[in-house]
Design a protein around this motif. Structure first.
Motif, mmCIF file in Angstrom:
data_model
loop_
_atom_site.group_PDB
_atom_site.id
_atom_site.type_symbol
_atom_site.label_atom_id
_atom_site.label_comp_id
_atom_site.label_asym_id
_atom_site.label_seq_id
_atom_site.Cartn_x
_atom_site.Cartn_y
_atom_site.Cartn_z
ATOM 1 N N THR A 1 42.297 98.229 105.421
ATOM 2 C CA THR A 1 41.960 99.269 106.397
ATOM 3 C C THR A 1 42.069 100.648 105.755
ATOM 4 O O THR A 1 41.223 101.526 105.980
ATOM 5 C CB THR A 1 42.876 99.189 107.624
ATOM 6 N N LEU A 2 43.104 100.845 104.941
ATOM 7 C CA LEU A 2 43.230 102.106 104.206
ATOM 8 C C LEU A 2 42.037 102.306 103.270
ATOM 9 O O LEU A 2 41.480 103.414 103.182
ATOM 10 C CB LEU A 2 44.528 102.124 103.402
ATOM 11 N N TYR B 1 34.702 106.506 105.752
ATOM 12 C CA TYR B 1 34.790 107.840 106.364
ATOM 13 C C TYR B 1 35.265 108.926 105.412
ATOM 14 O O TYR B 1 35.295 110.102 105.787
ATOM 15 C CB TYR B 1 35.728 107.788 107.575
ATOM 16 N N GLY B 2 35.672 108.544 104.185
ATOM 17 C CA GLY B 2 36.186 109.549 103.262
ATOM 18 C C GLY B 2 37.531 110.100 103.690
ATOM 19 O O GLY B 2 37.886 111.223 103.326
ATOM 20 N N LYS B 3 38.292 109.324 104.460
ATOM 21 C CA LYS B 3 39.603 109.757 104.929
ATOM 22 C C LYS B 3 40.698 108.974 104.215
ATOM 23 O O LYS B 3 40.552 107.782 103.946
ATOM 24 C CB LYS B 3 39.746 109.528 106.439
ATOM 25 N N SER B 4 41.799 109.633 103.906
ATOM 26 C CA SER B 4 42.891 108.986 103.198
ATOM 27 C C SER B 4 44.223 109.388 103.820
ATOM 28 O O SER B 4 44.343 110.458 104.417
ATOM 29 C CB SER B 4 42.871 109.378 101.723
ATOM 30 N N ILE B 5 45.226 108.506 103.695
ATOM 31 C CA ILE B 5 46.557 108.895 104.165
ATOM 32 C C ILE B 5 47.146 109.955 103.248
ATOM 33 O O ILE B 5 48.127 110.615 103.599
ATOM 34 C CB ILE B 5 47.512 107.681 104.254
ATOM 35 N N LEU B 6 46.557 110.093 102.057
ATOM 36 C CA LEU B 6 46.900 111.190 101.165
ATOM 37 C C LEU B 6 45.838 112.272 101.305
ATOM 38 O O LEU B 6 44.787 112.065 101.885
ATOM 39 C CB LEU B 6 46.957 110.681 99.718
ATOM 40 N N ALA B 7 46.090 113.421 100.774
ATOM 41 C CA ALA B 7 45.135 114.530 100.898
ATOM 42 C C ALA B 7 43.821 114.165 100.232
ATOM 43 O O ALA B 7 43.794 113.565 99.162
ATOM 44 C CB ALA B 7 45.722 115.788 100.257
ATOM 45 N N SER B 8 42.722 114.502 100.861
ATOM 46 C CA SER B 8 41.394 114.295 100.295
ATOM 47 C C SER B 8 40.517 115.477 100.679
ATOM 48 O O SER B 8 40.883 116.290 101.529
ATOM 49 C CB SER B 8 40.776 113.001 100.813
ATOM 50 N N GLU C 1 37.765 115.441 102.333
ATOM 51 C CA GLU C 1 37.266 115.330 103.694
ATOM 52 C C GLU C 1 38.383 115.461 104.729
ATOM 53 O O GLU C 1 38.173 115.962 105.814
ATOM 54 C CB GLU C 1 36.553 113.990 103.878
ATOM 55 N N GLY C 2 39.566 114.973 104.411
ATOM 56 C CA GLY C 2 40.665 115.097 105.361
ATOM 57 C C GLY C 2 41.575 113.884 105.342
ATOM 58 O O GLY C 2 41.369 112.926 104.597
ATOM 59 N N PHE C 3 42.600 113.946 106.168
ATOM 60 C CA PHE C 3 43.578 112.870 106.233
ATOM 61 C C PHE C 3 43.091 111.746 107.138
ATOM 62 O O PHE C 3 42.277 111.949 108.046
ATOM 63 C CB PHE C 3 44.908 113.401 106.756
ATOM 64 N N LEU C 4 43.602 110.549 106.876
ATOM 65 C CA LEU C 4 43.289 109.393 107.705
ATOM 66 C C LEU C 4 44.189 109.420 108.935
ATOM 67 O O LEU C 4 45.354 109.046 108.880
ATOM 68 C CB LEU C 4 43.502 108.102 106.915
ATOM 69 N N THR C 5 43.645 109.872 110.042
ATOM 70 C CA THR C 5 44.402 109.900 111.288
ATOM 71 C C THR C 5 44.420 108.503 111.899
ATOM 72 O O THR C 5 43.723 107.587 111.454
ATOM 73 C CB THR C 5 43.754 110.875 112.277
ATOM 74 N N TRP C 6 45.245 108.341 112.945
ATOM 75 C CA TRP C 6 45.305 107.049 113.634
ATOM 76 C C TRP C 6 43.929 106.681 114.186
ATOM 77 O O TRP C 6 43.534 105.509 114.165
ATOM 78 C CB TRP C 6 46.336 107.104 114.747
ATOM 79 N N LEU D 1 44.852 101.201 95.823
ATOM 80 C CA LEU D 1 45.134 102.100 94.700
ATOM 81 C C LEU D 1 44.917 103.566 95.053
ATOM 82 O O LEU D 1 44.821 104.407 94.170
ATOM 83 C CB LEU D 1 44.256 101.723 93.504
ATOM 84 N N GLY D 2 44.843 103.851 96.353
ATOM 85 C CA GLY D 2 44.594 105.225 96.773
ATOM 86 C C GLY D 2 45.652 106.195 96.311
ATOM 87 O O GLY D 2 45.352 107.373 96.052
ATOM 88 N N PHE D 3 46.891 105.734 96.151
ATOM 89 C CA PHE D 3 47.959 106.637 95.709
ATOM 90 C C PHE D 3 47.765 107.066 94.256
ATOM 91 O O PHE D 3 48.379 108.025 93.791
ATOM 92 C CB PHE D 3 49.327 105.955 95.872
ATOM 93 N N LEU D 4 46.894 106.343 93.525
ATOM 94 C CA LEU D 4 46.567 106.741 92.152
ATOM 95 C C LEU D 4 45.266 107.532 92.094
ATOM 96 O O LEU D 4 44.833 107.939 91.018
ATOM 97 C CB LEU D 4 46.433 105.493 91.263
#
Length: 369
Positions: free
Chosen positions: A22-23, A30-37, A39-44, A89-92
């Motif tokens: 899902t992450l 959507y180009g959204k991530s729980i880390l900064a991106s 496009e923006g953050f991955l909201t709920w 691997l989004g944290f990398l």
């Protein structure tokens, strides 16, 4: 048969993989991530929306593995429940699809050609049916063409000239089945190009499912396709596996060594590449002399093709998988004591699996430029 701890492990890995896919879906769709991106953050809200990718994708993998599992149970072959492998691997800052897939481990010996065939072919067939349904749904329910502006609002700017050379571009390679469904079911005005399919969760999930189906159905070694070849060609399956593996490795490495490369690079790269090829045939059963002759022949053929037809490029993304097959998994299927040949219905199913492989296989599944 299974302990409570086993259920906790398998359910835990499944739920964790659902989260990681899902992450990954949030990043791709959507180009959204729980880390900064950018496009923006991955909201709920977007996390829930991204499940439109993760649920069908994980669902297809689950059905695939359950096909193996229930067929094993039918043949009284002990096996584990499916192990899902989460891999985000989004944290990398690296792209990933949230998982390395799922596996079932056999816990008892399979002593029959028919059992190997049934267990091997059941997973891809079951997963393919679900993937086909999801793709059909995705193609007939495409959103309006301006949907892409909700993901890339910059596309609506008439002055937008592209992202420039510093941005890595990515697109899916396509396969025969995807092309057929696109040209028979999709509204041409709504159909995205292959660089934008990642923003359409059902199409992207279905495409990845076809990729994994083709990967499993490669007729090599102990892959599901290897089980199929083992059943269909009991006397020549080893020769078939060896020839297909050699062709696969040769295609993958086209362009790896080329006259266009500087001499200083070739001096270093050619010995490394020859060493890679040598290790890739570690379980080929060839003696050292024959192995050396083969790898020099492959490298020479690839170099000659690069000289005569420099536009002919393989897909070097396959090289790592080819290495795993040759060095770790092995390119031959083990023999069994129960050599009863397949009946006619199983042979038809085996050829159906071959057709599915042809429909799903993409020579260049993921392209970066």
């Amino acid at each position: 048969m299974y302990k409570s701890k086993d259920y906790l492990i398998h359910i835990g890995l499944f739920l964790l993989t659902l989260i990681t896919t899902t992450l990954a879906g949030g990043e791709w769709v959507y180009g959204k991530s729980i880390l900064a991106s950018e496009e923006g953050f991955l909201t709920w809200e977007y996390f829930v929306k991204s499940m439109a990718f993760s649920i069908p994708f994980i669902g297809i993998l689950l059905v695939h593995e359950l096909g193996h599992f229930f067929t094993s149970m039918y043949h009284k072959v002990k096996c584990t429940l499916p192990y899902f492998i989460p891999a985000w691997l989004g944290f990398l800052g690296a792209p990933s699809i949230g998982t390395f897939g799922a596996i079932i481990r056999m816990k008892s010996h399979v002593n029959s050609r028919r059992k190997f065939f049934d267990i091997g072919v059941a997973g891809p067939l079951a997963g393919f049916v679900v993937a086909l349904g999801i793709l059909i749904y995705g193609f007939v329910t495409l959103p309006p063409a301006d949907f892409i502006y909700s993901v890339h609002p910059e596309y609506a700017d008439p002055n937008f000239q592209g992202y420039g050379e510093d941005v890595l571009e990515f697109e899916l390679g396509g396969n025969l089945l995807f092309w057929i469904l696109e040209h028979t079911l999709a509204d041409p005005d709504r159909m995205p190009n292959m660089g934008e399919v990642i923003h359409y969760p059902f199409l992207f999930a279905g495409y990845l499912a076809l990729f994994f189906t083709a990967l499993n159905l490669l007729p090599i070694g102990q892959l599901d396709g290897g089980h199929v070849m083992f059943g269909l060609f009991p006397k020549s399956h080893k020769k078939i596996s060896f020839v297909i593996y050699t062709g696969f490795l040769t295609y993958a490495g086209l362009g790896a060594i080329s006259p266009a490369m500087p001499a200083s690079e070739l001096i270093v790269w050619i010995p490394l590449y020859l060493g890679f090829l040598f290790l890739s045939y570690a379980k080929s059963g060839l003696n050292t002399l024959n192995k050396a002759s083969l790898i020099f022949s492959i490298a020479a053929a690839q170099y000659a093709i690069a000289f005569l037809k420099p536009e002919w490029q393989g897909y070097q993304g396959w090289l790592f998988f080819a290495f795993l097959l040759g060095r770790v998994m092995g390119i031959y299927h083990p023999e069994v004591t129960g050599n009863v040949p397949l009946n006619t219905s199983r042979k038809w199913i085996g050829w159906l699996a071959v057709i599915i492989f042809i429909l799903c296989f993409s020579p260049r599944p993921f392209n970066f430029s």
